[in-house]
Design a protein around this motif. Structure first.
Motif, PDB file in Angstrom:
ATOM      1  N   ALA A  97     -14.413  -7.099   1.453  1.00  0.00           N
ATOM      2  CA  ALA A  97     -15.898  -7.656   1.686  1.00  0.00           C
ATOM      3  C   ALA A  97     -16.720  -6.931   2.457  1.00  0.00           C
ATOM      4  N   GLY A  98     -16.280  -5.400   2.903  1.00  0.00           N
ATOM      5  CA  GLY A  98     -17.284  -4.927   3.321  1.00  0.00           C
ATOM      6  C   GLY A  98     -17.127  -4.846   4.883  1.00  0.00           C
ATOM      7  N   GLN A  99     -16.174  -5.448   5.526  1.00  0.00           N
ATOM      8  CA  GLN A  99     -15.878  -5.512   6.974  1.00  0.00           C
ATOM      9  C   GLN A  99     -15.369  -3.850   7.297  1.00  0.00           C
ATOM     10  N   THR A 100     -16.141  -3.305   8.382  1.00  0.00           N
ATOM     11  CA  THR A 100     -15.794  -2.074   8.693  1.00  0.00           C
ATOM     12  C   THR A 100     -14.868  -2.134   9.980  1.00  0.00           C
ATOM     13  N   VAL A 101     -15.207  -3.232  10.766  1.00  0.00           N
ATOM     14  CA  VAL A 101     -14.315  -3.034  12.011  1.00  0.00           C
ATOM     15  C   VAL A 101     -13.629  -4.358  11.925  1.00  0.00           C
ATOM     16  N   PRO A 102     -12.064  -4.454  12.257  1.00  0.00           N
ATOM     17  CA  PRO A 102     -11.219  -5.456  12.204  1.00  0.00           C
ATOM     18  C   PRO A 102     -11.552  -6.639  13.136  1.00  0.00           C
ATOM     19  N   HIS A 103     -12.487  -6.900  13.311  1.00  0.00           N
ATOM     20  CA  HIS A 103     -12.859  -7.991  14.421  1.00  0.00           C
ATOM     21  C   HIS A 103     -13.981  -8.783  13.782  1.00  0.00           C
ATOM     22  N   VAL A 104     -13.549 -10.321  13.510  1.00  0.00           N
ATOM     23  CA  VAL A 104     -14.599 -11.245  13.035  1.00  0.00           C
ATOM     24  C   VAL A 104     -15.789 -11.024  13.748  1.00  0.00           C
ATOM     25  N   HIS A 105     -16.978 -10.951  13.122  1.00  0.00           N
ATOM     26  CA  HIS A 105     -18.347 -10.799  13.591  1.00  0.00           C
ATOM     27  C   HIS A 105     -19.344 -11.508  12.572  1.00  0.00           C
ATOM     28  N   VAL A 106     -20.374 -12.118  13.252  1.00  0.00           N
ATOM     29  CA  VAL A 106     -21.622 -12.605  12.496  1.00  0.00           C
ATOM     30  C   VAL A 106     -22.710 -11.719  12.436  1.00  0.00           C
ATOM     31  N   HIS A 107     -23.007 -11.251  11.621  1.00  0.00           N
ATOM     32  CA  HIS A 107     -24.517 -10.469  11.608  1.00  0.00           C
ATOM     33  C   HIS A 107     -25.686 -11.593  11.607  1.00  0.00           C
ATOM     34  N   VAL A 108     -26.431 -11.407  12.441  1.00  0.00           N
ATOM     35  CA  VAL A 108     -27.807 -12.237  12.553  1.00  0.00           C
ATOM     36  C   VAL A 108     -28.946 -11.338  12.646  1.00  0.00           C
ATOM     37  N   LEU A 109     -29.537 -11.479  11.296  1.00  0.00           N
ATOM     38  CA  LEU A 109     -30.918 -10.779  10.998  1.00  0.00           C
ATOM     39  C   LEU A 109     -32.075 -11.562  11.051  1.00  0.00           C
ATOM     40  N   PRO A 110     -33.153 -11.363  12.040  1.00  0.00           N
ATOM     41  CA  PRO A 110     -34.216 -12.207  11.881  1.00  0.00           C
ATOM     42  C   PRO A 110     -35.099 -11.435  10.557  1.00  0.00           C
TER      43      PRO A 110
END
Length: 160
Positions: A97-110
């Motif tokens: 899915a494009g995850q580059t760091v194996p740690h769940v993270h949510v991108h928040v983009l205004p």
């Protein structure tokens, strides 16, 4: 500062990456938020569970609840700060899915009017990495300096 926000300390682990505390701007007992090394738009940040796990479905119900509560707190503050009423929230859940760091993270983009020629181009910019985690050839976003990230985290920390 809200009751959930804490002063930055020694830092956090973002998968295998040690993140200096100066780049973390919000923390709860279950999550932390940090500035982005290569933001796609101004204000692009990451919200992560403290426990490092690569898949969203590996999180406990409590971790999921705290993660999304924190995303909402951060999103509200970023939208006020960037004078917008919209945001893109994204999780790339696993390497395919494009995850580059194996740690769940949510991108928040205004999001702002005209920040992308096509609205969905934001997803192309988020995925400018190869499936093996190496940098894609067309990634023209230079990484920011530690000082730039510290200054942004300081400004964001003041919002809470």
């Amino acid at each position: 500062m809200s009751s959930d926000a804490r002063a930055h300390g020694d830092g956090v682990s973002f998968g295998p990456i040690a993140i200096p505390g100066a780049q973390v701007f919000y923390e709860t007992s279950q999550t932390f938020a940090l500035v982005n090394l290569k933001p796609v738009v101004p204000g692009h940040v990451l919200v992560c569970p403290r426990r490092s796990t690569p898949k969203f479905t590996d999180l406990s119900d409590e971790e999921i609840s705290d993660l999304w509560r924190t995303v909402a707190v951060i999103q509200r503050a970023l939208e006020r700060e960037h004078d917008t009423s919209s945001s893109t929230l994204a999780i790339q859940d696993g390497p395919l899915a494009g995850q580059t760091v194996p740690h769940v993270h949510v991108h928040v983009l205004p999001r702002r009017v005209g920040d992308f020629a096509r609205n969905d181009d934001v997803y192309d910019d988020l995925e400018r990495w190869n499936a093996d985690g190496s940098k894609a050839l067309d990634d023209d976003r230079p990484p920011r300096s530690a000082e730039e990230m510290r200054a942004e985290a300081d400004a964001l920390r003041a919002l809470f």
